[in-house]
Design a protein around this motif. Structure first.
Motif, mmCIF file in Angstrom:
data_model
loop_
_atom_site.group_PDB
_atom_site.id
_atom_site.type_symbol
_atom_site.label_atom_id
_atom_site.label_comp_id
_atom_site.label_asym_id
_atom_site.label_seq_id
_atom_site.Cartn_x
_atom_site.Cartn_y
_atom_site.Cartn_z
ATOM 1 N N GLN A 37 0.831 -1.208 0.000
ATOM 2 C CA GLN A 37 0.000 0.000 0.000
ATOM 3 C C GLN A 37 0.867 1.259 0.000
ATOM 4 O O GLN A 37 0.504 2.285 0.579
ATOM 5 C CB GLN A 37 -0.972 0.007 1.176
ATOM 6 C CG GLN A 37 -1.967 -1.142 1.151
ATOM 7 C CD GLN A 37 -3.060 -1.012 2.182
ATOM 8 O OE1 GLN A 37 -3.386 0.095 2.628
ATOM 9 N NE2 GLN A 37 -3.642 -2.122 2.585
ATOM 10 N N GLN A 38 2.023 1.174 -0.670
ATOM 11 C CA GLN A 38 2.924 2.312 -0.807
ATOM 12 C C GLN A 38 3.468 2.347 -2.228
ATOM 13 O O GLN A 38 3.562 1.316 -2.897
ATOM 14 C CB GLN A 38 4.086 2.214 0.182
ATOM 15 C CG GLN A 38 3.669 2.374 1.641
ATOM 16 C CD GLN A 38 4.862 2.397 2.572
ATOM 17 O OE1 GLN A 38 5.966 2.008 2.188
ATOM 18 N NE2 GLN A 38 4.657 2.841 3.796
ATOM 19 N N ALA A 39 3.839 3.549 -2.663
ATOM 20 C CA ALA A 39 4.443 3.674 -3.985
ATOM 21 C C ALA A 39 5.777 2.944 -4.004
ATOM 22 O O ALA A 39 6.570 3.034 -3.069
ATOM 23 C CB ALA A 39 4.641 5.145 -4.334
ATOM 24 N N PRO B 157 -0.337 2.413 -5.723
ATOM 25 C CA PRO B 157 -1.554 1.640 -5.427
ATOM 26 C C PRO B 157 -2.764 2.563 -5.310
ATOM 27 O O PRO B 157 -2.675 3.662 -4.762
ATOM 28 C CB PRO B 157 -1.227 0.981 -4.077
ATOM 29 C CG PRO B 157 -0.262 1.915 -3.429
ATOM 30 C CD PRO B 157 0.547 2.530 -4.536
ATOM 31 N N LEU B 158 -3.892 2.114 -5.843
ATOM 32 C CA LEU B 158 -5.140 2.871 -5.776
ATOM 33 C C LEU B 158 -6.150 2.057 -4.976
ATOM 34 O O LEU B 158 -6.448 0.919 -5.325
ATOM 35 C CB LEU B 158 -5.674 3.160 -7.180
ATOM 36 C CG LEU B 158 -4.773 4.013 -8.077
ATOM 37 C CD1 LEU B 158 -5.357 4.114 -9.474
ATOM 38 C CD2 LEU B 158 -4.573 5.397 -7.493
ATOM 39 N N TYR B 159 -6.648 2.658 -3.918
ATOM 40 C CA TYR B 159 -7.598 1.985 -3.033
ATOM 41 C C TYR B 159 -8.855 2.822 -2.915
ATOM 42 O O TYR B 159 -8.827 4.049 -3.052
ATOM 43 C CB TYR B 159 -6.997 1.785 -1.635
ATOM 44 C CG TYR B 159 -6.134 0.561 -1.495
ATOM 45 C CD1 TYR B 159 -6.620 -0.593 -0.895
ATOM 46 C CD2 TYR B 159 -4.823 0.552 -1.970
ATOM 47 C CE1 TYR B 159 -5.826 -1.724 -0.773
ATOM 48 C CE2 TYR B 159 -4.026 -0.574 -1.850
ATOM 49 C CZ TYR B 159 -4.540 -1.712 -1.246
ATOM 50 O OH TYR B 159 -3.763 -2.837 -1.130
ATOM 51 N N SER B 160 -9.964 2.141 -2.660
ATOM 52 C CA SER B 160 -11.206 2.789 -2.262
ATOM 53 C C SER B 160 -11.532 2.249 -0.871
ATOM 54 O O SER B 160 -12.059 1.150 -0.731
ATOM 55 C CB SER B 160 -12.337 2.473 -3.245
ATOM 56 O OG SER B 160 -13.551 3.044 -2.798
ATOM 57 N N GLY B 161 -11.175 3.030 0.151
ATOM 58 C CA GLY B 161 -11.256 2.510 1.508
ATOM 59 C C GLY B 161 -10.245 1.396 1.666
ATOM 60 O O GLY B 161 -9.045 1.582 1.453
ATOM 61 N N PHE C 188 -0.498 11.506 -3.704
ATOM 62 C CA PHE C 188 -1.483 11.559 -4.789
ATOM 63 C C PHE C 188 -2.419 10.360 -4.720
ATOM 64 O O PHE C 188 -3.632 10.501 -4.939
ATOM 65 C CB PHE C 188 -0.756 11.584 -6.136
ATOM 66 C CG PHE C 188 -1.662 11.386 -7.316
ATOM 67 C CD1 PHE C 188 -2.409 12.440 -7.817
ATOM 68 C CD2 PHE C 188 -1.795 10.145 -7.912
ATOM 69 C CE1 PHE C 188 -3.260 12.257 -8.892
ATOM 70 C CE2 PHE C 188 -2.634 9.947 -8.985
ATOM 71 C CZ PHE C 188 -3.363 11.012 -9.472
ATOM 72 N N ALA C 189 -1.859 9.173 -4.430
ATOM 73 C CA ALA C 189 -2.706 7.983 -4.330
ATOM 74 C C ALA C 189 -3.761 8.167 -3.245
ATOM 75 O O ALA C 189 -4.919 7.759 -3.410
ATOM 76 C CB ALA C 189 -1.846 6.753 -4.035
ATOM 77 N N GLY C 190 -3.359 8.768 -2.111
ATOM 78 C CA GLY C 190 -4.330 9.027 -1.053
ATOM 79 C C GLY C 190 -5.420 9.980 -1.498
ATOM 80 O O GLY C 190 -6.614 9.758 -1.239
ATOM 81 N N GLN C 191 -5.026 11.048 -2.193
ATOM 82 C CA GLN C 191 -6.008 12.017 -2.701
ATOM 83 C C GLN C 191 -6.928 11.361 -3.731
ATOM 84 O O GLN C 191 -8.140 11.592 -3.737
ATOM 85 C CB GLN C 191 -5.281 13.208 -3.337
ATOM 86 C CG GLN C 191 -4.437 14.011 -2.372
ATOM 87 C CD GLN C 191 -5.201 15.181 -1.781
ATOM 88 O OE1 GLN C 191 -6.406 15.301 -1.976
ATOM 89 N NE2 GLN C 191 -4.503 16.015 -1.050
ATOM 90 N N ALA C 192 -6.329 10.551 -4.609
ATOM 91 C CA ALA C 192 -7.138 9.875 -5.627
ATOM 92 C C ALA C 192 -8.131 8.921 -4.989
ATOM 93 O O ALA C 192 -9.277 8.795 -5.444
ATOM 94 C CB ALA C 192 -6.230 9.139 -6.612
ATOM 95 N N SER C 193 -7.706 8.234 -3.929
ATOM 96 C CA SER C 193 -8.616 7.311 -3.251
ATOM 97 C C SER C 193 -9.800 8.055 -2.653
ATOM 98 O O SER C 193 -10.940 7.586 -2.724
ATOM 99 C CB SER C 193 -7.858 6.550 -2.154
ATOM 100 O OG SER C 193 -6.849 5.742 -2.719
ATOM 101 N N VAL C 194 -9.530 9.221 -2.078
ATOM 102 C CA VAL C 194 -10.630 10.037 -1.541
ATOM 103 C C VAL C 194 -11.572 10.456 -2.668
ATOM 104 O O VAL C 194 -12.808 10.402 -2.531
ATOM 105 C CB VAL C 194 -10.068 11.271 -0.810
ATOM 106 C CG1 VAL C 194 -11.196 12.225 -0.426
ATOM 107 C CG2 VAL C 194 -9.303 10.848 0.428
#
Length: 549
Positions: free
Chosen positions: A257-259, A290-294, A323-329
């Motif tokens: 769960q990290q770049a 990584p791209l997550y939704s929750g 960015f991945a965190g922002q994208a997930s939000v």
């Protein structure tokens, strides 16, 4: 004495000029090359280089000056940090050698390398760590002096400050680019649906970040990834590819769960077991985000540069992870918006269904009762006409009830009842008909029909409609599904040309056999002038075919 003072004064001016030349620029690539050129000019060396040290040791990049492009191409791969170059890396102190050939630490030269004799290596420190090493050699101009070494050490100190300034400038530029990318993606999310969210992310990242290839891969089964989105080179050939997840950079990013990043492909120096994907040869520095939704893993956004391009820095990885965190939000927001839209649609459909049931059906029912009452007070001919209209009203009520059920299907979400499945089958198969078949339901179909019997109904309906589309040439098809005397009865009627003599009846024979296995019946009536009528029935009490356990 005066000559020595003049020489010292000139060399001091040369040092000041060299310092000024390397601190006046902020572009890191330009700064690194100017450091080499300034050092060569300062000690009159024909050849110079700066080796940037990799995290794991060895030389990550080798910026050289003095050899022409043809010579460099003939030599081949640049040094990786063996011999005297490696000694400067490990000892972190200046090394000055009069004759390279006589030093035991020398590893020699590859073929086509120009002759070099004297050597001077000086570490370049940025803060508390060694960023790289300056390497200078001379041909037939004699060895380097103690004063030469002191001048290069002084230049290296200034070089460390210039490199730090250039790196800070690069970090600021990188942050600005990633901030623009994040803002652009967030703005684009306002207009997209849940299905296209990953496509939008890849498209905007590829347009703003300096990369040659953008790939979005999503989990496919337990052990594979499937490429859903590609922007950049070879996009057409990569889209839709399925590849094993084991050992890939994408798998590592998703697991941690990290770049995660690599410098390049196996031939270019990256670890083979961390290649982006095994079918993507020739990639340079690569980062997987990584791209997550929750807590749900959606996929991995992989960005790759060409071979030989600058590697992704620590700042790049930190910003990519942010960015991945922002994208997930943003993905969560898009999904919540889609859920709200579906909820509102379902509420509207439920309201329409209630209005149809509570108002329209009741009025039609009342009108039918009134007409039946009137028919008893008129002559026989008029009574027959009225009874025909009452039958038409009854048929309309059945149609409206079917519509009410279809509208209510949205509220049930993914739960598929028998009526839902039959409606889906009609929508799926009847595309080749002039008009959509009319279907009516009667009786407690969903509560009495077991899923295995529902499978049979769907299969029989699909077979009947497929034959109608392919062979009947019908303009009108009617379907009725009813519960009568403990049995489910499926009737399919069309106004086509009937079943031609001599045609294969394997499909119809199969549905007849399935009815008999369930203790039911299947009757088929076909006329060239009136079309085909198929009635298939099976008892609902025993929902398993005979012989099945």
């Amino acid at each position: 004495m005066a000559a020595d003072a003049a020489l010292a004064q000139r060399r001091l001016r040369d040092l000041l000029d060299a310092n000024a030349s390397i601190v006046e620029r902020l572009d890191l690539e330009v700064v690194l090359r100017r450091i080499v050129e300034a050092a060569m000019s300062l000690v009159d060396a024909p050849y110079g280089a700066l080796g940037v040290i990799a995290r794991e040791g060895g030389i990550e990049r080798f910026i050289h000056v003095g050899m022409d492009a043809a010579t460099v191409e003939r030599i081949g791969h640049p040094p990786v940090g063996h011999g005297l170059l490696g000694a400067v890396i490990t000892e972190h102190t200046p090394i000055r050698v009069t004759h390279l050939a006589t030093d035991s630490r020398s590893a020699g030269f590859p073929d086509h390398h120009p002759p070099m004799d004297a050597f001077l290596g000086v570490p370049v420190r940025v803060g508390d760590h060694v960023y790289g090493n300056l390497y200078l050699t001379s041909g037939d101009r004699g060895p380097f002096s103690d004063e030469d070494e002191k001048l290069v050490i002084a230049l290296a100190a200034t070089a460390g400050i210039a490199i730090e300034n250039a790196r800070l400038y690069d970090v600021a530029k990188t942050r600005e680019i990633w901030s623009e990318t994040t803002a652009d993606v967030m703005a684009a999310m306002l207009e997209v649906s849940d299905e296209s969210v990953l496509e939008v992310i890849a498209e905007h990242v590829g347009a703003l970040i300096d990369v040659d290839l953008v790939v979005v891969a999503v989990p496919h089964g337990d052990d594979d990834f499937r490429v859903t989105t590609v922007h950049g080179r070879d996009a057409a050939s990569l889209r839709g590819r399925i590849f094993p997840a084991a050992g890939t950079l994408a798998a590592r990013a998703l697991a941690t769960q990290q770049a995660a990043s690599v410098v390049g492909d196996a031939e270019g120096g990256a670890d083979a077991d961390q290649a982006p994907v095994d079918w993507q040869p020739g990639s340079g520095p690569t980062v997987a985000i990584p791209l997550y939704s929750g807590s749900e893993p959606l996929g991995v956004l992989t960005l790759a540069r060409r071979l030989g391009a600058s590697a992704f820095t620590d700042a790049d990885l930190d910003l990519a992870f942010a960015f991945a965190g922002q994208a997930s939000v943003a993905i969560e927001v898009v999904r919540a918006r889609e859920d709200r839209r579906r909820l509102e649609t379902n509420r509207d459909r439920a309201r329409i269904a209630r209005d149809l049931h509570d108002h329209v059906i009741q009025r039609l029912f009342g009108a039918g009762l009134s007409l039946q009452a009137v028919s008893g007070t008129v002559d026989a001919a008029t009574s027959a006409v009225l009874e025909t209209q009452v039958d038409a009203i009854d048929a309309a009520i059945k149609d409206i009830r079917t519509v009410v059920f279809a509208l209510g299907a949205g509220e049930r979400g993914s739960q598929k009842r028998t009526r839902d499945r039959l409606l889906d089958t009609i929508a799926e198969v009847s595309a080749g008909l002039p008009s959509t078949p009319r279907i009516t339901f009667s009786g407690p179909l969903d509560s009495l029909v077991h899923p295995s019997l529902a499978d049979e109904l769907v299969g029989v309906l699909r077979e009947c409609l497929t034959n109608t589309v392919k062979h009947a040439g019908a303009h009108r098809v009617e379907v009725a599904v009813e519960i009568i005397d403990g049995a489910v009865v499926l009737t399919v009627t069309d106004d086509g040309r009937g079943i031609p003599e001599g045609s294969r009846l394997s499909g119809l024979a199969n549905i007849t056999e399935r009815a008999l296995l369930r203790g039911g019946l299947c009757t088929i009536t076909s006329e060239s002038t009136s079309g085909t009528h198929i009635e298939w029935s099976a008892p609902v009490a025993d929902s398993s075919p005979s012989g099945e356990s």
